[in-house]
Design a protein around this motif. Structure first.
Motif, PDB file in Angstrom:
ATOM      1  N   GLY A 218      17.824  -6.634  -8.810  1.00 15.07           N
ATOM      2  CA  GLY A 218      16.322  -5.937  -7.611  1.00 15.07           C
ATOM      3  C   GLY A 218      16.976  -5.363  -6.128  1.00 15.07           C
ATOM      4  N   ARG A 219      17.654  -5.926  -5.964  1.00  9.75           N
ATOM      5  CA  ARG A 219      18.205  -5.765  -4.876  1.00  9.75           C
ATOM      6  C   ARG A 219      18.849  -4.276  -4.601  1.00  9.75           C
ATOM      7  N   SER A 220      19.430  -3.955  -5.611  1.00  9.86           N
ATOM      8  CA  SER A 220      19.766  -2.511  -6.059  1.00  9.86           C
ATOM      9  C   SER A 220      18.654  -1.745  -5.860  1.00  9.86           C
ATOM     10  N   TYR A 221      17.928  -2.405  -6.654  1.00 10.29           N
ATOM     11  CA  TYR A 221      16.801  -1.074  -6.439  1.00 10.29           C
ATOM     12  C   TYR A 221      15.813  -0.801  -5.250  1.00 10.29           C
ATOM     13  N   LEU A 222      15.732  -1.926  -4.331  1.00 10.83           N
ATOM     14  CA  LEU A 222      15.389  -2.075  -3.126  1.00 10.83           C
ATOM     15  C   LEU A 222      15.644  -0.868  -2.429  1.00 10.83           C
ATOM     16  N   GLU A 223      17.632  -1.255  -2.517  1.00  9.33           N
ATOM     17  CA  GLU A 223      18.144  -0.084  -1.566  1.00  9.33           C
ATOM     18  C   GLU A 223      18.557   1.228  -1.738  1.00  9.33           C
ATOM     19  N   LYS A 224      17.386   1.465  -3.556  1.00  6.31           N
ATOM     20  CA  LYS A 224      17.527   3.238  -3.856  1.00  6.31           C
ATOM     21  C   LYS A 224      16.227   3.468  -3.220  1.00  6.31           C
ATOM     22  N   LEU A 225      15.171   3.009  -3.366  1.00  4.55           N
ATOM     23  CA  LEU A 225      14.268   2.875  -2.537  1.00  4.55           C
ATOM     24  C   LEU A 225      13.902   3.342  -1.491  1.00  4.55           C
ATOM     25  N   ASN A 226      14.423   2.148  -1.069  1.00  7.87           N
ATOM     26  CA  ASN A 226      14.914   2.097   1.256  1.00  7.87           C
ATOM     27  C   ASN A 226      15.614   3.724   1.224  1.00  7.87           C
TER      28      ASN A 226
ATOM     29  N   ILE B  99       9.422  -6.696 -14.240  1.00 12.50           N
ATOM     30  CA  ILE B  99       8.497  -5.656 -12.825  1.00 12.50           C
ATOM     31  C   ILE B  99       9.153  -4.614 -12.274  1.00 12.50           C
ATOM     32  N   LEU B 100      10.285  -4.330 -12.478  1.00  6.49           N
ATOM     33  CA  LEU B 100      11.682  -3.419 -12.100  1.00  6.49           C
ATOM     34  C   LEU B 100      10.392  -2.267 -12.933  1.00  6.49           C
ATOM     35  N   SER B 101      11.094  -2.676 -14.637  1.00  7.67           N
ATOM     36  CA  SER B 101      10.370  -1.558 -15.318  1.00  7.67           C
ATOM     37  C   SER B 101       8.871  -0.993 -15.208  1.00  7.67           C
ATOM     38  N   ARG B 102       7.791  -2.040 -14.908  1.00  9.92           N
ATOM     39  CA  ARG B 102       6.653  -1.537 -14.601  1.00  9.92           C
ATOM     40  C   ARG B 102       6.459  -0.497 -13.386  1.00  9.92           C
ATOM     41  N   LEU B 103       6.953  -1.135 -11.998  1.00 11.34           N
ATOM     42  CA  LEU B 103       7.400  -0.251 -10.758  1.00 11.34           C
ATOM     43  C   LEU B 103       8.104   1.296 -11.233  1.00 11.34           C
ATOM     44  N   GLY B 104       9.047   1.282 -12.076  1.00 11.87           N
ATOM     45  CA  GLY B 104       9.600   2.546 -12.094  1.00 11.87           C
ATOM     46  C   GLY B 104      10.236   3.065 -11.720  1.00 11.87           C
ATOM     47  N   ASP B 105      10.852   4.321 -11.857  1.00 14.59           N
ATOM     48  CA  ASP B 105      12.209   5.100 -11.043  1.00 14.59           C
ATOM     49  C   ASP B 105      11.782   4.562 -10.022  1.00 14.59           C
ATOM     50  N   PRO B 106      12.528   3.941  -9.216  1.00 15.40           N
ATOM     51  CA  PRO B 106      12.445   4.575  -7.252  1.00 15.40           C
ATOM     52  C   PRO B 106      12.331   5.278  -6.557  1.00 15.40           C
ATOM     53  N   ARG B 107      12.941   6.630  -7.260  1.00 18.57           N
ATOM     54  CA  ARG B 107      12.328   7.670  -6.737  1.00 18.57           C
ATOM     55  C   ARG B 107      11.220   8.424  -6.219  1.00 18.57           C
ATOM     56  N   ARG B 108      10.701   7.612  -7.846  1.00 18.77           N
ATOM     57  CA  ARG B 108       9.407   8.695  -8.047  1.00 18.77           C
ATOM     58  C   ARG B 108       8.195   7.162  -7.440  1.00 18.77           C
ATOM     59  N   LEU B 109       8.106   6.032  -7.042  1.00 16.61           N
ATOM     60  CA  LEU B 109       7.923   5.082  -6.028  1.00 16.61           C
ATOM     61  C   LEU B 109       7.950   5.923  -4.800  1.00 16.61           C
ATOM     62  N   ALA B 110       8.920   6.301  -4.641  1.00 13.45           N
ATOM     63  CA  ALA B 110       9.296   6.665  -2.914  1.00 13.45           C
ATOM     64  C   ALA B 110       7.699   7.886  -3.301  1.00 13.45           C
ATOM     65  N   LYS B 111       8.032   8.808  -3.633  1.00 10.94           N
ATOM     66  CA  LYS B 111       7.161  10.025  -4.227  1.00 10.94           C
ATOM     67  C   LYS B 111       5.699   9.275  -3.638  1.00 10.94           C
ATOM     68  N   ALA B 112       5.728   8.093  -3.763  1.00 11.97           N
ATOM     69  CA  ALA B 112       4.106   7.941  -4.248  1.00 11.97           C
ATOM     70  C   ALA B 112       3.963   7.528  -2.750  1.00 11.97           C
ATOM     71  N   TYR B 113       4.719   6.831  -2.626  1.00  9.41           N
ATOM     72  CA  TYR B 113       4.909   6.087  -0.863  1.00  9.41           C
ATOM     73  C   TYR B 113       4.607   7.371   0.311  1.00  9.41           C
ATOM     74  N   ARG B 114       5.714   9.026  -0.221  1.00  4.21           N
ATOM     75  CA  ARG B 114       5.980   9.763   0.906  1.00  4.21           C
ATOM     76  C   ARG B 114       3.959  10.315   0.517  1.00  4.21           C
ATOM     77  N   SER B 115       3.335  10.471  -0.821  1.00  2.00           N
ATOM     78  CA  SER B 115       2.357  11.000  -1.041  1.00  2.00           C
ATOM     79  C   SER B 115       1.083  10.613  -0.043  1.00  2.00           C
ATOM     80  N   GLU B 116       0.827   9.008  -0.604  1.00  2.26           N
ATOM     81  CA  GLU B 116       0.279   8.419   0.697  1.00  2.26           C
ATOM     82  C   GLU B 116       0.172   8.408   1.924  1.00  2.26           C
TER      83      GLU B 116
END
Length: 189
Positions: free
Chosen positions: A6-14, A49-66
């Protein structure tokens, strides 16, 4: 509570959110971290939970889109170019649709101004400005303003509807990305 995975996922998202301002990036990472922690506290496996959140790159794009959608209300040309650049990286269709609509909107808008200006100048004696309907069919000087107004309205209409189409397409892409965020935030335009 959150595992090393989970920490690795958060680091990638960051890392993928590096183009956002620091406060927004930190808020996004904290939001996802609390989302994961809350899910774990409610008995959900972290992997689910991480599977539902999906790829951190795509989630980051969602935040950037917002972030882009919120800045869109500023309506500056620089913000529009930033948004267009961002969305051109979202897929093959966007690489084609966005530049075409933007070019038509701005190019035809500029041409509308030139057409009307030419009609005004020609009406007031600038006979070196040519207005031809076809080969050997020149518009009389006293009809130049009317002719340029009609042609300008047609060209301006194309520019206007291309601009509206561009804005709607960008809003559609923003909405699509926002659905990737936790809670599927709604879009307000």
């Amino acid at each position: 509570m959150i595992s090393s995975h989970g920490r690795s996922y958060l680091e990638k998202l960051n890392r993928y959110l590096e183009k956002l301002p620091d406060t927004e990036r930190q808020d996004a990472v904290m939001e996802i971290e609390s989302h994961i922690a809350e899910g774990i506290a409610n008995g959900q496996p972290e992997a689910v939970i991480l599977s539902r959140l999906g790829d951190p790159r795509r989630l980051a794009k969602a935040y950037r889109s917002e972030h882009m959608a919120e800045r869109m209300s500023v309506k500056s040309f620089k913000d529009l170019l930033t948004m267009i650049g961002f969305y051109c990286t979202t897929g093959l269709l966007s690489i084609m649709v966005i530049p075409v609509l933007a070019t038509v909107a701005y190019g035809f808008g500029f041409c509308t101004i030139l057409i009307v200006l030419a009609g005004i100048l020609r009406t007031f004696g600038m006979t070196w400005i040519n207005m031809n309907i076809g080969p050997g069919m020149e518009v009389p000087a006293n009809y130049s303003l009317l002719f340029s107004a009609v042609v300008g309205a047609i060209v301006g209409g194309i520019a206007y509807f291309s601009w509206i189409g561009l804005k709607k397409y960008l809003a559609f892409l923003s909405a699509r990305y926002r659905r990737s965020l936790p809670g599927g935030r709604s879009v307000n335009y």
